[in-house]
Design an enzyme around this catalytic site. Sequence first.
Site, PDB file in Angstrom:
ATOM      1  N   PHE A 141      49.671  43.984  38.080  1.00 26.94           N
ATOM      2  CA  PHE A 141      50.049  44.767  39.264  1.00 26.94           C
ATOM      3  C   PHE A 141      49.265  44.243  40.457  1.00 26.94           C
ATOM      4  CE2 PHE A 141      49.808  48.242  42.301  1.00 26.94           C
ATOM      5  CZ  PHE A 141      51.134  48.619  42.368  1.00 26.94           C
ATOM      6  N   ASP A 226      42.419  39.021  41.697  1.00 21.06           N
ATOM      7  CA  ASP A 226      42.729  40.315  42.293  1.00 21.06           C
ATOM      8  C   ASP A 226      41.682  41.302  41.794  1.00 21.06           C
ATOM      9  OD1 ASP A 226      43.602  42.843  42.901  1.00 21.06           O
ATOM     10  OD2 ASP A 226      45.721  42.423  42.517  1.00 21.06           O
ATOM     11  N   LYS A 255      40.523  49.336  47.647  1.00 20.50           N
ATOM     12  CA  LYS A 255      40.096  50.532  46.902  1.00 20.50           C
ATOM     13  C   LYS A 255      38.625  50.909  47.175  1.00 20.50           C
ATOM     14  CE  LYS A 255      43.592  50.457  43.225  1.00 20.50           C
ATOM     15  NZ  LYS A 255      44.301  51.708  43.318  1.00 20.50           N
TER      16      LYS A 255
END
Length: 402
Positions: A141, A226, A255
Amino acid sequence: MTGNNEAVAKRAQKVLTPNYRQQPVAIARGEGVRVWDADGNEYLDFLGGVAVNVLGHCHPALVKALEEQARTVWHVSNHYFIPRQVELAEALLEVTPWASRAFFCNSGAEANEAMLKLARKYHHDLGHPERNVIVSCDDSFHGRSLFTVTVGGQEKYRQGFEPLVPGVRHVKFGDVAALEAALDGTAAAFIVEPIMGESGVIPAPEGYLQAARELTRQRGVLLCLDEVQTGMGRTGRLWAHEWAGVTPDLMSSAKSLGGGFPIGALLASEEVGQHLTPGSHGSTYGGNPLGCAVALAVLAELSGGVLEGSREVGARLRAGLERLAAGGRVASVRGRGMLLAVVVKGVSAAEVMKGARARGLLVNAIGDDVLRLAPPLNLTAAEADLAVERLAAALAAAPAKS
Ligand code: PLP
């Protein structure tokens, strides 16, 4: 759902696009690991805004940084130099020795979008426009923009949005031979999460990141990590790739970077980073003073002993979760630091999530059998123990799967 929670949900369902599957709770307030819903019920928040609230809710140092910055200047755009942005770049690069350039944006998808665009541009600038294929992993993702859903390995996020971005190739996560075969003369970059978060907290198998580094280096392909979910201390070290002892060419973060304030970053090696040339990419809000001030405060807190403490409490939490296996409904516990998954058996993860919520614990069900836990790094031992106790009760009470 009762009272105020229900009233908020009803209004939301009338006016918001129906793309989220919300739980029947409206969060009204937070402090540390605790949140309160609109009816005054208290919960231990072990989802943390989807692995975002790295220091819990309303941490005093972050509130102070935001308030002070709000009284100074909010936004100026990148038409001017932004002192706080320079400060944040310097601070991040200082603790990330392989990187020497930073680009700021507002989210994980944007950081990845910048990373993927830069990977293509790097080869284009070097006279190899044919090297434009992004190699990525099945089930990964990377965000919800069209490029990042195409690169992400989950069909369900692409359906209906075709035509997709061309030049993307998928390989099985952890399969070195498949990666080797995919890294041909058309490959620009390999993008990978050190732990696949959204698909169920699945760590890269031992040796995979090292093999990926070796292969990408041999083939002239960029290694893009990532670290949107795994970065900023989530796994017990600042970046998850530090555990593997590899360094990428490019890395995305978001995040936990802002601890709840929206900010994303792309870190790049000098060789690659300089190819994001004047005018080639940008963001109106990217590196905004408010986000940078909060991220600087997050980084200062992490460097001030929080990381070490999180390793200790994270180990205690994990041990507690592993002990739940004795009840017969936990198949395994995986992940690292404060990014953990409890794999359940004989019960549905969604039912356990519901039962945990009723007992004052917020966790996140992924698929049929995974519960994700991403509590703040400054969690106390007592809070970890209480969460385990509540989860044990929810597991025991969940209806057996037929
Ligand atoms: N990359 C990873 C590994 C993620 O886990 C996420 C979000 O869950 C993203 C990218 C996208 O981040 P955002 O939702 O901030 O765009």
